[in-house]
Enzyme design. Structure first.
Site, mmCIF file in Angstrom:
data_model
loop_
_atom_site.group_PDB
_atom_site.id
_atom_site.type_symbol
_atom_site.label_atom_id
_atom_site.label_comp_id
_atom_site.label_asym_id
_atom_site.label_seq_id
_atom_site.Cartn_x
_atom_site.Cartn_y
_atom_site.Cartn_z
ATOM 1 N N SER A 99 25.473 -86.507 30.114
ATOM 2 C CA SER A 99 26.315 -85.017 31.063
ATOM 3 C C SER A 99 24.828 -84.473 30.873
ATOM 4 O O SER A 99 23.602 -85.320 30.700
ATOM 5 C CB SER A 99 26.807 -84.859 29.682
ATOM 6 O OG SER A 99 25.853 -84.758 28.218
ATOM 7 N N GLY B 115 23.275 -81.485 35.598
ATOM 8 C CA GLY B 115 22.618 -80.736 36.232
ATOM 9 C C GLY B 115 24.165 -80.787 37.865
ATOM 10 O O GLY B 115 23.216 -80.379 39.116
ATOM 11 N N ILE C 165 24.618 -77.746 39.160
ATOM 12 C CA ILE C 165 22.792 -76.401 39.824
ATOM 13 C C ILE C 165 23.388 -77.353 41.600
ATOM 14 O O ILE C 165 22.997 -77.136 42.823
ATOM 15 C CB ILE C 165 22.092 -76.370 39.255
ATOM 16 C CG1 ILE C 165 22.220 -76.106 37.921
ATOM 17 C CG2 ILE C 165 20.855 -76.362 40.135
ATOM 18 C CD1 ILE C 165 22.417 -74.091 37.843
ATOM 19 N N TYR D 297 28.740 -72.013 21.007
ATOM 20 C CA TYR D 297 28.741 -73.414 19.950
ATOM 21 C C TYR D 297 28.420 -74.338 20.833
ATOM 22 O O TYR D 297 28.516 -75.300 21.057
ATOM 23 C CB TYR D 297 28.413 -73.378 18.650
ATOM 24 C CG TYR D 297 27.628 -72.477 17.848
ATOM 25 C CD1 TYR D 297 26.069 -72.449 17.925
ATOM 26 C CD2 TYR D 297 28.452 -71.906 17.223
ATOM 27 C CE1 TYR D 297 25.665 -72.063 16.786
ATOM 28 C CE2 TYR D 297 27.476 -70.029 16.366
ATOM 29 C CZ TYR D 297 26.847 -70.473 16.302
ATOM 30 O OH TYR D 297 25.146 -70.132 15.670
ATOM 31 N N GLU E 221 33.811 -79.672 41.811
ATOM 32 C CA GLU E 221 33.026 -80.916 40.632
ATOM 33 C C GLU E 221 33.583 -81.383 39.203
ATOM 34 O O GLU E 221 34.102 -80.272 38.832
ATOM 35 C CB GLU E 221 31.941 -79.851 39.888
ATOM 36 C CG GLU E 221 30.821 -79.875 39.140
ATOM 37 C CD GLU E 221 30.252 -78.999 37.952
ATOM 38 O OE1 GLU E 221 30.266 -77.958 38.778
ATOM 39 O OE2 GLU E 221 29.575 -79.633 37.541
ATOM 40 N N PRO F 185 21.297 -97.807 34.652
ATOM 41 C CA PRO F 185 21.954 -97.184 34.620
ATOM 42 C C PRO F 185 22.830 -96.646 35.901
ATOM 43 O O PRO F 185 23.917 -96.806 35.187
ATOM 44 C CB PRO F 185 21.061 -95.740 34.459
ATOM 45 C CG PRO F 185 19.565 -96.368 33.277
ATOM 46 C CD PRO F 185 19.617 -97.878 34.206
ATOM 47 N N GLY G 264 29.733 -60.120 21.662
ATOM 48 C CA GLY G 264 29.858 -60.955 21.237
ATOM 49 C C GLY G 264 31.226 -61.027 20.131
ATOM 50 O O GLY G 264 31.973 -59.488 20.287
ATOM 51 N N CYS H 252 28.726 -54.387 26.239
ATOM 52 C CA CYS H 252 30.061 -55.102 25.141
ATOM 53 C C CYS H 252 30.106 -54.349 23.289
ATOM 54 O O CYS H 252 30.063 -53.455 23.389
ATOM 55 C CB CYS H 252 31.010 -56.582 25.536
ATOM 56 S SG CYS H 252 32.531 -55.997 25.508
ATOM 57 N N ARG I 162 38.631 -56.399 22.804
ATOM 58 C CA ARG I 162 40.174 -56.397 22.654
ATOM 59 C C ARG I 162 40.324 -55.182 22.070
ATOM 60 O O ARG I 162 40.604 -54.262 22.164
ATOM 61 C CB ARG I 162 40.458 -56.985 21.383
ATOM 62 C CG ARG I 162 41.128 -58.333 22.038
ATOM 63 C CD ARG I 162 41.483 -58.967 20.639
ATOM 64 N NE ARG I 162 41.059 -60.743 21.017
ATOM 65 C CZ ARG I 162 41.833 -61.507 21.456
ATOM 66 N NH1 ARG I 162 42.781 -60.347 22.116
ATOM 67 N NH2 ARG I 162 41.291 -62.778 21.463
ATOM 68 N N HIS J 216 30.575 -56.275 31.606
ATOM 69 C CA HIS J 216 29.067 -56.999 31.431
ATOM 70 C C HIS J 216 29.502 -57.243 33.022
ATOM 71 O O HIS J 216 29.295 -58.111 34.030
ATOM 72 C CB HIS J 216 30.208 -58.315 31.117
ATOM 73 C CG HIS J 216 30.780 -58.158 29.940
ATOM 74 N ND1 HIS J 216 30.078 -58.884 29.269
ATOM 75 C CD2 HIS J 216 31.874 -58.304 28.868
ATOM 76 C CE1 HIS J 216 30.866 -59.653 27.955
ATOM 77 N NE2 HIS J 216 32.185 -58.439 27.957
ATOM 78 N N GLU K 160 25.972 -58.427 33.528
ATOM 79 C CA GLU K 160 25.565 -59.456 34.375
ATOM 80 C C GLU K 160 26.880 -60.770 34.750
ATOM 81 O O GLU K 160 26.178 -61.344 36.037
ATOM 82 C CB GLU K 160 25.053 -60.073 32.564
ATOM 83 C CG GLU K 160 26.696 -60.941 31.845
ATOM 84 C CD GLU K 160 27.454 -59.540 30.532
ATOM 85 O OE1 GLU K 160 27.070 -58.839 31.261
ATOM 86 O OE2 GLU K 160 27.787 -60.038 29.644
HETATM 87 N N1 GLN Z 1 34.359 -57.643 19.853
HETATM 88 C C1 GLN Z 1 34.618 -56.922 20.796
HETATM 89 C C2 GLN Z 1 35.446 -56.616 20.992
HETATM 90 O O1 GLN Z 1 36.504 -57.383 21.400
HETATM 91 C C3 GLN Z 1 33.282 -56.851 22.287
HETATM 92 C C4 GLN Z 1 33.675 -57.892 22.506
HETATM 93 C C5 GLN Z 1 32.395 -58.500 23.772
HETATM 94 O O2 GLN Z 1 31.462 -58.612 23.560
HETATM 95 N N2 GLN Z 1 32.858 -59.739 24.659
HETATM 96 O O3 GLN Z 1 36.187 -55.578 21.994
#
Ligand code: GLN
Length: 538
Positions: A16, A19, A22, A57, A144, A194, A357, A384, A465, A510, A512
Site C-alpha cells: 500500500s 500513491g 496521485i 489515526y 481507483e 514483486p 477536531g 471549525c 454538530r 473548512h 481548506e
Molecule cells: N467538534 C466540533 C463540532 O462538532 C468541531 C468539528 C470540527 O472541527 N470539524 O462542532
C-alpha cells in the site's frame, strides 16, 4: 454494450501507500488538459459506510465534498489537481455496497433468489462505477480501487473490473496496475519479481493489466522495462516509471514525460494532443522558487500524522505559491501547550492556525494558543473547532466568563458559548449526521472577510454538530469580537473577527477543502500574506 464514456481502472500491487491517488489525479490532469472531461472515483474495500466515523489515526483526514459526502482524502487530491468538485458518487465503500444490496433484499427486490457476492454485490459495484459515466458529464472515468491486489477484501472489486472490461468492450476500458520495483542495496539492483507476482495475482482473478506504473527510487533502465513487459504481458511503452518526486505536484509532468497520457489515449482509441498545463506549471514554478519564507504554527492533536490535516497543508502550499513565499508549517501538539509555555512554543511564529477536531483532548492547549496570539497580535486563523476555541477564549479572558465552554466538552457548563445545533438535538446516530457539505454564508459588508473574499455571498463546506450560541452574540460583539458571516436562513454565525487585532479570524467551516492549484483559497492566501507582513514587522 456500447458506451461513450471510457473507463480506466487503477489497481495497486505489492504494497500500500504507492500513491495510486496521485497517479490517478496526475493522469486525470493530463487528460483534462487535452480537453477531456474527466472524473476520478475511489472504491474503498472497508465495511464502514463512509470514513466519517474513522479517526485520523485509522484513516487520515476525512474529506468533505460540496454535496456533503464524508470521503477518503484522495478525493481532496482529485479536486486540488482537477479543480472540479467531486460528489457522493465519487467514493464508494464495501459498507455502502452491502448496505444497498441488503436494503434491496429486505424490500423484496430479489424475491425468491439467493443473494450472493456474484452477481449481486458485483452488480452493485458495477452500477456504482457507471453512475458517473452515465451522467453524461464525463468522457473518461478513472476508478481507483483501494487496497492491494490479493487482499481478501478487494476480491469483489477485482471481479467487478473483470466483468466490466468484458461488458465495455475492447477500447472502452483499461487497467493500470501501480506496482513497486524495489532497489536492493545489498545486490545493487532493481528487482522485478514483486511486480511479476502481483500481475500474476491479478491474472488469477482474470484481469490483465494493460499498463504498469512502477514506483521506484531509481530510474528504470530499458532492459528492465523489456523484462517487465515480457513477463507481464504488456508492451514496452506500457511500462511507465514513477520515480520518487520531491513534491506530488511534480507527478503530472513526470507522467507526461513518460507518455502515460499518450499510451492511455491510444489504448482507449481517443485522440491525443499536447496538454496545456501552463497554469499548473506556473504554480509549480512559484512553489519551488519562493522569494521568502514564513513559519506558521499548526496547533492540533494529530500533529504526528502527516495525513490528518492533509487539506490544510495543501492549502498552505497553494497560498504560499500565490504569495511566492515558502510556508514552513510547524506542528504544535495542543496537549503540551499551556498559558505558561505559550511564549516559548509560539513566540517565534509568524502566524498560528488552530485546527479542527472533536472531543476534549488537547482543547485547553488550543485555548492557550488563541489567548497568546490574540494578546500578542500574531495572525490567527481558527478552523471549525479552532473557531469555537477562539470564541471560548474570548468569553473567558475578555468577557471574564471563566466557565465558558462548549457543551461538547462540558455539557453542564454555566456559559455554553458553543452549543449543540438545534437540529442535532434529536439525532442519536453518529454516521453521516453532522451538518455536512456546502452552505451559503452572507458576509457583513466591509468586514475583513468581505474584503478577502471580495464578495458578500460565499458557499463553504462544513462538518460539525456544535455552533456559536447566539444568546451570547450581543455580549461577545460588545467586547470586540464581531460576527461577520452568517447563514442567511438560520442566522447561524459562521465567521468571527477580533476588531482590535491585525488579523484574527475564526471560521465555522473548512476553507481548506476548497483550495485547489488553480484556485488557491482566498482566506489562506490572505492569512499567509498576513504572516509575511507580521514577520517583517518583528
Ligand atoms: N467538534 C466540533 C463540532 O462538532 C468541531 C468539528 C470540527 O472541527 N470539524 O462542532
Amino acid at each position: 454494450m456500447t458506451s461513450k464514456t471510457k473507463y480506466i481502472f487503477v489497481t495497486g500491487g505489492v504494497t500500500s501507500s504507492l500513491g495510486k491517488g496521485i497517479i490517478a489525479a496526475s493522469l486525470a490532469k493530463l487528460l483534462q488538459a487535452q480537453g477531456y472531461r474527466v472524473t476520478i472515483q475511489k472504491l474503498d474495500p472497508y465495511i464502514n459506510v463512509d470514513p466519517g466515523t474513522l479517526n485520523p489515526y485509522e484513516h487520515g483526514e476525512c474529506y468533505v465534498t460540496e454535496d456533503g459526502a464524508e470521503t477518503d482524502l484522495d478525493l481532496g487530491h482529485y479536486e486540488r489537481f482537477l479543480n472540479v468538485p467531486t460528489s457522493q458518487a465519487n467514493n464508494v465503500t464495501t459498507g455502502r455496497i452491502y448496505q444497498s444490496v441488503i436494503q434491496k433484499e429486505r424490500q423484496g427486490k430479489f424475491l425468491g433468489k439467493t443473494v450472493q457476492v456474484v452477481p449481486h454485490i458485483t452488480n452493485e459495484i458495477k452500477r456504482r462505477v457507471q453512475i458517473l459515466g452515465k451522467s453524461g458529464d464525463y468522457d473518461i472515468v478513472i476508478t481507483e480501487i483501494g487496497g492491494t491486489v490479493g487482499d481478501i477484501e478487494s476480491l469483489p472489486y477485482i471481479e467487478a473490473v473483470r466483468q466490466l472490461r468484458w461488458d465495455l468492450g475492447e477500447d472502452n476500458g483499461l487497467v493500470i496496475h501501480l506496482t513497486l520495483v524495489p532497489y536492493l542495496s545489498a545486490a545493487g539492483e532493481l528487482k522485478t519479481k514483486p511486480t511479476q507476482h502481483s500481475v500474476k495475482t491479478l491474472m488469477e482473478s482474470g484481469v490483465q493489466a494493460d499498463i504498469l506504473v512502477c514506483r521506484t527510487e531509481h530510474k528504470l533502465p530499458k532492459d528492465l522495462r523489456r523484462k517487465l513487459a515480457l513477463f507481464c504481458n504488456v508492451t514496452v511503452d506500457s511500462v511507465i516509471q514513477s520515480i520518487d518526486a520531491s513534491t506530488i505536484y511534480d507527478v503530472p509532468n513526470l507522467m507526461l514525460k513518460e507518455g502515460l497520457d499518450k499510451i492511455v489515449l491510444k489504448k482507449l482509441a481517443l485522440e491525443s494532443s499536447e496538454p496545456n498545463i501552463d497554469i499548473w506549471n506556473k504554480f509549480v514554478h512559484r512553489h519551488k522558487n519562493p522569494k521568502s519564507e514564513v513559519r506558521i504554527g499548526l496547533i492540533g492533536k494529530y500533529v504526528e500524522l502527516q495525513d490528518s490535516y492533509k487539506s490544510i497543508l495543501e492549502a498552505f502550499i497553494h497560498a504560499g505559491a500565490e504569495n511566492e513565499v515558502k510556508v514552513n508549517v510547524e506542528s504544535v501538539h495542543s496537549e503540551y501547550l499551556n498559558d505558561e509555555n505559550a511564549e516559548l512554543m509560539l513566540g517565534h511564529l509568524d502566524a498560528v492556525l488552530v485546527a479542527p477536531g472533536f472531543g476534549e483532548r488537547g482543547i485547553e492547549g488550543k485555548i492557550s494558543a488563541v489567548k497568546y496570539v490574540r494578546e500578542q497580535k500574531i495572525p490567527f486563523l481558527g478552523i471549525c473547532l479552532g473557531m469555537q476555541m477562539a470564541v471560548i477564549e474570548f468569553a473567558r479572558n475578555v468577557l471574564d466568563l471563566k466557565q465558558a465552554n462548549s457543551t461538547e466538552m462540558e455539557p453542564e457548563t454555566a456559559h455554553p458559548v458553543i452549543n449543540l445545533m438545534e437540529e442535532q438535538k434529536t439525532i442519536k446516530d453518529k454516521g453521516g449526521t453532522m451538518r455536512l457539505g456546502a452552505w451559503a454564508c452572507q458576509l457583513v459588508p466591509d468586514s475583513k472577510a468581505a474584503k478577502i473574499y471580495q464578495t458578500d455571498a460565499i458557499k463553504e463546506r462544513h462538518r460539525h454538530r456544535y455552533e456559536f450560541n447566539s444568546d451570547y452574540k450581543a455580549q461577545i460583539e460588545a467586547g470586540g469580537m464581531k460576527a461577520t458571516g452568517f447563514n442567511p436562513k438560520t442566522n447561524l454565525v459562521e465567521i468571527v473577527e477580533v476588531e482590535d487585532h491585525p488579523w484574527f479570524m475564526g471560521v465555522q467551516y473548512h476553507p481548506e477543502y476548497k483550495s485547489t492549484v488553480a484556485n488557491p483559497h482566498p482566506l489562506f492566501v490572505a492569512f499567509v500574506k498576513a504572516a509575511f507582513k507580521h514577520k517583517k514587522t518583528k
